[in-house]
Structure formats: structure tokens, C-alpha cells
Design a protein around this motif. Structure first.
Motif, mmCIF file in Angstrom:
data_model
loop_
_atom_site.group_PDB
_atom_site.id
_atom_site.type_symbol
_atom_site.label_atom_id
_atom_site.label_comp_id
_atom_site.label_asym_id
_atom_site.label_seq_id
_atom_site.Cartn_x
_atom_site.Cartn_y
_atom_site.Cartn_z
ATOM 1 N N SER A 175 0.753 -1.089 -0.147
ATOM 2 C CA SER A 175 -0.011 0.178 -0.065
ATOM 3 C C SER A 175 0.927 1.358 -0.019
ATOM 4 O O SER A 175 0.709 2.254 -0.686
ATOM 5 C CB SER A 175 -0.856 0.186 1.381
ATOM 6 N N GLU A 176 2.057 1.297 0.931
ATOM 7 C CA GLU A 176 2.734 2.525 0.818
ATOM 8 C C GLU A 176 3.610 2.660 -0.464
ATOM 9 O O GLU A 176 3.690 3.894 -0.774
ATOM 10 C CB GLU A 176 3.732 2.423 1.964
ATOM 11 N N THR A 177 3.855 1.754 -1.153
ATOM 12 C CA THR A 177 4.669 1.778 -2.153
ATOM 13 C C THR A 177 3.932 1.796 -3.433
ATOM 14 O O THR A 177 4.388 2.595 -4.755
ATOM 15 C CB THR A 177 5.886 0.702 -2.450
ATOM 16 N N GLY A 178 2.576 1.420 -3.437
ATOM 17 C CA GLY A 178 1.675 1.508 -4.802
ATOM 18 C C GLY A 178 1.920 0.347 -5.873
ATOM 19 O O GLY A 178 1.731 0.352 -6.902
ATOM 20 N N VAL A 179 2.786 -0.729 -5.247
ATOM 21 C CA VAL A 179 3.163 -1.818 -5.902
ATOM 22 C C VAL A 179 1.850 -3.070 -5.623
ATOM 23 O O VAL A 179 1.841 -3.280 -4.478
ATOM 24 C CB VAL A 179 4.596 -2.510 -5.535
ATOM 25 N N GLU A 180 1.659 -3.440 -6.633
ATOM 26 C CA GLU A 180 0.653 -4.831 -6.873
ATOM 27 C C GLU A 180 1.354 -5.798 -5.959
ATOM 28 O O GLU A 180 2.469 -6.164 -6.430
ATOM 29 C CB GLU A 180 -0.227 -5.111 -7.997
ATOM 30 N N ALA A 181 0.681 -6.682 -5.258
ATOM 31 C CA ALA A 181 1.229 -7.794 -4.530
ATOM 32 C C ALA A 181 1.861 -8.896 -5.631
ATOM 33 O O ALA A 181 2.977 -9.257 -5.278
ATOM 34 C CB ALA A 181 0.069 -8.673 -3.623
ATOM 35 N N HIS A 182 1.502 -9.027 -6.787
ATOM 36 C CA HIS A 182 1.891 -9.819 -7.759
ATOM 37 C C HIS A 182 3.037 -9.541 -8.376
ATOM 38 O O HIS A 182 4.004 -10.194 -9.132
ATOM 39 C CB HIS A 182 0.893 -10.268 -8.916
ATOM 40 N N GLN A 183 3.542 -8.145 -8.035
ATOM 41 C CA GLN A 183 4.783 -7.491 -8.419
ATOM 42 C C GLN A 183 5.799 -7.544 -7.635
ATOM 43 O O GLN A 183 6.855 -6.773 -7.709
ATOM 44 C CB GLN A 183 4.515 -6.057 -9.262
ATOM 45 N N ALA A 184 5.364 -8.091 -6.502
ATOM 46 C CA ALA A 184 6.568 -8.131 -5.284
ATOM 47 C C ALA A 184 6.944 -9.357 -4.948
ATOM 48 O O ALA A 184 6.428 -10.366 -5.044
ATOM 49 C CB ALA A 184 5.705 -7.354 -4.183
ATOM 50 N N VAL A 185 8.126 -9.565 -4.168
ATOM 51 C CA VAL A 185 8.567 -10.848 -3.614
ATOM 52 C C VAL A 185 8.934 -10.710 -2.002
ATOM 53 O O VAL A 185 9.063 -9.547 -1.751
ATOM 54 C CB VAL A 185 9.876 -11.266 -4.516
ATOM 55 N N MET A 186 9.031 -11.610 -1.523
ATOM 56 C CA MET A 186 9.292 -11.498 -0.033
ATOM 57 C C MET A 186 10.523 -12.342 0.078
ATOM 58 O O MET A 186 10.399 -13.735 -0.210
ATOM 59 C CB MET A 186 8.279 -11.923 0.850
ATOM 60 N N ILE A 187 11.711 -12.224 0.457
ATOM 61 C CA ILE A 187 12.644 -12.953 0.835
ATOM 62 C C ILE A 187 12.949 -13.015 2.163
ATOM 63 O O ILE A 187 13.006 -12.299 3.255
ATOM 64 C CB ILE A 187 14.009 -12.244 0.247
ATOM 65 N N GLY A 188 13.130 -14.430 2.815
ATOM 66 C CA GLY A 188 13.417 -14.407 4.324
ATOM 67 C C GLY A 188 13.729 -15.918 4.398
ATOM 68 O O GLY A 188 13.797 -16.888 3.607
ATOM 69 N N ASP A 189 14.378 -16.209 5.800
ATOM 70 C CA ASP A 189 14.955 -17.461 6.204
ATOM 71 C C ASP A 189 14.006 -18.434 6.964
ATOM 72 O O ASP A 189 14.564 -19.502 7.178
ATOM 73 C CB ASP A 189 16.063 -17.224 6.799
ATOM 74 N N THR A 190 12.746 -17.848 7.177
ATOM 75 C CA THR A 190 11.806 -18.895 7.856
ATOM 76 C C THR A 190 10.582 -19.138 7.396
ATOM 77 O O THR A 190 10.214 -18.590 6.396
ATOM 78 C CB THR A 190 11.729 -18.147 9.395
ATOM 79 N N SER A 191 10.036 -20.264 7.994
ATOM 80 C CA SER A 191 8.594 -20.574 7.470
ATOM 81 C C SER A 191 7.787 -19.535 7.760
ATOM 82 O O SER A 191 6.493 -19.511 6.915
ATOM 83 C CB SER A 191 8.102 -21.763 8.239
ATOM 84 N N TYR A 192 7.737 -18.756 8.720
ATOM 85 C CA TYR A 192 6.883 -17.404 8.904
ATOM 86 C C TYR A 192 6.882 -16.564 7.766
ATOM 87 O O TYR A 192 5.747 -16.181 7.511
ATOM 88 C CB TYR A 192 7.192 -17.057 10.401
ATOM 89 N N ASP A 193 8.038 -16.308 7.400
ATOM 90 C CA ASP A 193 8.268 -15.215 6.060
ATOM 91 C C ASP A 193 7.730 -15.885 4.978
ATOM 92 O O ASP A 193 6.837 -15.055 4.271
ATOM 93 C CB ASP A 193 9.743 -15.227 5.656
ATOM 94 N N MET A 194 7.693 -17.098 4.502
ATOM 95 C CA MET A 194 7.177 -17.942 3.628
ATOM 96 C C MET A 194 5.598 -17.919 3.531
ATOM 97 O O MET A 194 4.964 -17.396 2.459
ATOM 98 C CB MET A 194 7.521 -19.455 3.347
ATOM 99 N N GLU A 195 5.279 -18.250 4.920
ATOM 100 C CA GLU A 195 3.738 -18.170 4.957
ATOM 101 C C GLU A 195 3.124 -16.889 4.812
ATOM 102 O O GLU A 195 2.044 -16.655 4.117
ATOM 103 C CB GLU A 195 3.579 -18.764 6.071
ATOM 104 N N MET A 196 3.951 -15.890 5.482
ATOM 105 C CA MET A 196 3.388 -14.525 5.071
ATOM 106 C C MET A 196 3.493 -13.809 3.691
ATOM 107 O O MET A 196 2.176 -13.207 3.471
ATOM 108 C CB MET A 196 4.402 -13.639 5.959
ATOM 109 N N ALA A 197 4.269 -14.445 3.058
ATOM 110 C CA ALA A 197 4.357 -14.062 1.588
ATOM 111 C C ALA A 197 3.193 -14.636 0.918
ATOM 112 O O ALA A 197 2.340 -13.731 -0.141
ATOM 113 C CB ALA A 197 5.811 -14.650 0.965
ATOM 114 N N ARG A 198 2.939 -15.746 1.027
ATOM 115 C CA ARG A 198 1.958 -16.631 0.436
ATOM 116 C C ARG A 198 0.464 -15.982 0.774
ATOM 117 O O ARG A 198 -0.304 -15.709 -0.055
ATOM 118 C CB ARG A 198 1.695 -18.194 0.673
#
Length: 225
Positions: free
Chosen positions: A158-181
Motif C-alpha cells: 500500500s505504501e509503495t503502490g506496488v501490486e502484490a503480484h509484482q512483489a517478492v518476499m525474501i526470508g529465512d523462516t517458514s513464517y516469512d514464506m507463509e506471510m508472503a503466500r
């Protein structure tokens, strides 16, 4: 020009803060006369907001103890960082800075962080490593439900005005991956952090070398063009 958003976790992804995390949590438990959790258990909750992490590590705590553990951890962590300095207590993983610089140089790429750290903790880290200029959006535990709730990523989009499908989340934990999905973003796991590759079952991709990230993103976004 289509804007893209690259969100990063912090601990275990950009910086290796495991020794400070383990030492501070151990000190917090021992300060209350409690047996400290094992190292593996402590690293297993990295990424969660502190109150939720404590609830997992001390499920049988008596009334008042969870709050005392939270405050004890915060005090120990800040003291350790002050004594050692940011670069020693939470060193950047190899090649992180050069990759951030490469991505930052791309006009259509915006970057941000989504972390279980407090605002104070993130500010200290970003300033200590001179990283603040790279991240246009900074989402912290003070303002959101704990991961894996998607609130942090939804706010960043919302802050950046970027659609979710144009974004990626990079992380080392299962919590990061679940959050991204949950946020509708591509989930990119990293193998050098605190959760094993076997735990990153929700990752679309698992990366073994951060130097491969810019090329991987070019490939992903090229397929979307």
C-alpha cells in the motif's frame, strides 16, 4: 515502467544475529531463575514478534513472567549491541551490501524490510550498518500482528503502490514464506538462515547464494512482462 517491490526479512536473511539473540534470550530466562531454552528452540522462533516468541518458548510461564521475559530480552539485547557494536553483534552476511546496491540502482525496483524487530531495534541496525537509504518501506513488529500474518506486506504494498503480484518476499523462516503466500507475493526462501531448507515448504524458490538474487528477479519479472 512497472514498479517492483523486493521485501527482505532481517535476522537470518540480511544479518547474522543468532549469537546475540540466543545470549539475550538465555539471559532473560536466567534472570528470572528459569531454565533457558535450547539454542535450536530459540533460533526456531526468530522472526516472530517478541511476545509471541516468548509464549512459544515459555508456554507454562506464571502470570507476569512473559512480560518480564520480554523486557529482560530487550534490555539484554540492547546492552549487548551497545557493548559490541552493530557490526560485531549482527554482521551482514557476505555479499548482502553489494546485492542491495545492485538492486537499489534499478529505477523500477523498490526495497523494504518486514521484520519481527521493534522500531528501535531496526533503527539501530540500519544506522549501524548504514543501510537506511536502501529501504523505502520499513515494517516492524510494533505496528503489526506477528508473522505469518500478512499485515506487514500488505502495508508495504500500500505504501509503495506496488501490486502484490509484482512483489517478492525474501526470508529465512517458514513464517516469512507463509506471510508472503498469505499476501499474494512470491516467497523466496534463503538457505543460510535459522530455519532449515526442510522447513521452507511454502517457499516458491529457495536461494543458496544471495549473489544470484538480481539475476533470479530479472528472470522472474522477464517471464511476467
Amino acid at each position: 515502467m512497472v514498479l517492483r517491490l523486493v521485501m527482505f526479512d532481517v535476522d537470518g536473511t540480511l544479518v547474522d544475529s543468532q549469537n546475540d539473540i540466543v545470549d539475550s534470550m538465555t539471559e532473560a530466562f536466567q534472570g528470572l531463575g528459569l531454565k533457558a531454552p535450547k539454542r535450536e528452540a530459540i533460533l526456531g522462533i526468530v522472526g516472530l514478534s517478541l511476545d509471541r516468541a516468548i509464549a512459544q518458548l515459555a508456554p507454562n510461564a506464571r502470570p507476569g513472567q512473559p512480560e518480564a521475559l520480554v523486557e529482560g530480552y530487550k534490555a539484554a539485547y540492547m546492552r549487548n549491541r551497545s557493548e559490541k557494536g552493530t557490526e560485531a553483534s549482527s554482521p551482514l552476511y557476505p555479499h548482502v551490501r553489494s546485492v542491495l546496491q545492485a538492486l537499489h540502482a534499478q529505477d523500477n525496483v523498490l526495497m523494504g524490510v518486514a521484520t519481527g524487530k521493534s522500531r528501535r531495534g531496526l533503527d539501530k541496525l540500519l544506522d549501524g550498518h548504514d543501510l537506511r537509504q536502501f529501504f523505502i518501506t520499513q515494517q516492524v513488529a510494533d505496528d503489526h500482528p506477528s508473522k505469518p500474518h500478512p499485515s506487514m506486506l500488505m502495508a508495504a504494498a500500500s505504501e509503495t503502490g506496488v501490486e502484490a503480484h509484482q512483489a517478492v518476499m525474501i526470508g529465512d523462516t517458514s513464517y516469512d514464506m507463509e506471510m508472503a503466500r498469505a499476501a499474494g507475493m512470491l516467497a523466496i526462501g534463503v538457505s543460510w538462515g535459522y530455519h532449515s531448507r526442510e522447513k521452507l515448504t511454502e517457499a516458491h524458490i529457495v536461494l543458496d547464494d544471495i549473489r544470484l538474487l538480481p539475476g533470479l528477479l530479472d528472470q522472474i519479472w522477464g517471464q511476467m512482462a
